[in-house]
Design an enzyme around this catalytic site. Structure first.
Site, PDB file in Angstrom:
ATOM      1  N   SER A  41       0.801  -1.223   0.000  1.00 39.40           N
ATOM      2  CA  SER A  41       0.000   0.000   0.000  1.00 39.40           C
ATOM      3  C   SER A  41       0.832   1.270   0.000  1.00 39.40           C
ATOM      4  O   SER A  41       0.354   2.322  -0.443  1.00 39.40           O
ATOM      5  CB  SER A  41      -0.934   0.005   1.214  1.00 39.40           C
ATOM      6  OG  SER A  41      -0.207  -0.202   2.417  1.00 39.40           O
ATOM      7  N   HIS A 248      -0.900   5.598   6.905  1.00 38.05           N
ATOM      8  CA  HIS A 248      -0.377   5.621   5.546  1.00 38.05           C
ATOM      9  C   HIS A 248      -0.066   7.064   5.143  1.00 38.05           C
ATOM     10  O   HIS A 248      -0.660   8.006   5.664  1.00 38.05           O
ATOM     11  CB  HIS A 248      -1.384   5.016   4.561  1.00 38.05           C
ATOM     12  CG  HIS A 248      -1.445   3.529   4.609  1.00 38.05           C
ATOM     13  ND1 HIS A 248      -2.219   2.849   5.522  1.00 38.05           N
ATOM     14  CD2 HIS A 248      -0.821   2.583   3.867  1.00 38.05           C
ATOM     15  CE1 HIS A 248      -2.061   1.549   5.343  1.00 38.05           C
ATOM     16  NE2 HIS A 248      -1.224   1.361   4.337  1.00 38.05           N
TER      17      HIS A 248
END
Length: 266
Positions: A41, A248
């Site tokens: 990711s 993230h």
């Protein structure tokens, strides 16, 4: 030694310019330059938004560093197979098809999911400090005992398919600024343990990359001053409305953190 494939791309562009001046065909003057972006990711761009619907649960986005680099440098071929949630086995099974003997440049982030990053963060957010630290130590033990062999499998497969490629292995950021602006949430002990685990993971990945002749690109320096609790974070903290984006990089983290690190190493 694997020479910079960005230098090769620059040479190709110069050949095209020369062809235009002297009447040669650009198609014959410029060499193919192929870039393949693999990984999890952090490479697909989770957290940066504007996801390509065609990528489904992989959540690839034009705001991710591979797409940003490709847009800026116009490689003749660009294959973007990085996928949210990927582990080493997923890279081996699902991402390597675009690699071939003509591939010039490869980027990859991998290892965090194998080491149980998501579970570590969930444990630390929901449970006690002692339980958090215990889970962090469990992940570090995995990094010591099992992850190197998993990384070797991936790196060997890349090298076998694309032996002439320059391979850039990117690391993960430290997540927290210690003694920063956060007044609630995790304890400082938990934050320090998580940062230490990120450093431990990066060291292991860097060692395996070097042993395969690949280039390791650290992003820790670029994210310094932009961690969670910094007041100018390039990382999402816990987002209960979109839990998958938690921890993230934001779009700024991709463009300001990952992209320069990759560009300098490519």
């Amino acid at each position: 030694m694997r020479l910079s494939r960005f230098a090769a791309l620059t040479s190709s562009l110069l050949l095209v310019a020369g062809a235009a001046l002297f009447g040669a065909s650009p198609a014959t003057a410029a060499a193919d330059f192929g870039y393949v972006a693999l990984g999890d990711s952090y490479s697909s761009g989770v957290g940066a938004g504007s996801y390509d619907s065609a990528s489904g649960n992989c959540k690839r986005t034009p705001r991710a560093y591979p797409a940003l680099w490709a847009a800026a440098h116009s490689p003749q071929t660009f294959s973007f197979t990085a996928c949210s949630g990927a582990r080493t086995d997923d890279v081996l099974a699902n991402q390597l098809a675009p690699l071939n003997s003509g591939t010039d440049l490869v980027s990859i982030t991998i290892g965090g999911n194998d080491a149980g990053f998501s579970d570590v963060m969930t444990t630390c957010v929901l449970q006690s400090e002692s339980t958090c630290v215990s889970r962090v130590n469990q992940a570090k033990a995995y990094v010591n005992s099992t992850l190197p062999g998993r990384l070797d499998q991936v790196y060997n497969a890349i090298d076998s398919r694309s032996p002439a490629a320059r391979v850039v292995v990117l690391g993960y950021p430290r997540f927290y600024k210690l003694n920063g602006t956060c007044t609630t949430g995790l304890t400082e002990g938990e934050r320090a343990a998580i940062n230490g685990a990120a450093d431990h993971l990066n060291a292991a990945i860097a060692k395996r990359a070097a042993d395969h002749g690949f280039t390791f690109a650290s992003v820790a320096g670029a994210f310094t001053g932009h961690e969670i609790c910094s007041g100018n974070a390039w990382l999402h903290s816990v987002n209960w409305l979109n839990i998958g984006e938690s921890y993230h990089p934001t779009a700024a983290g991709q463009s300001g953190g990952y992209l320069p690190a990759f560009t300098n190493a490519a």
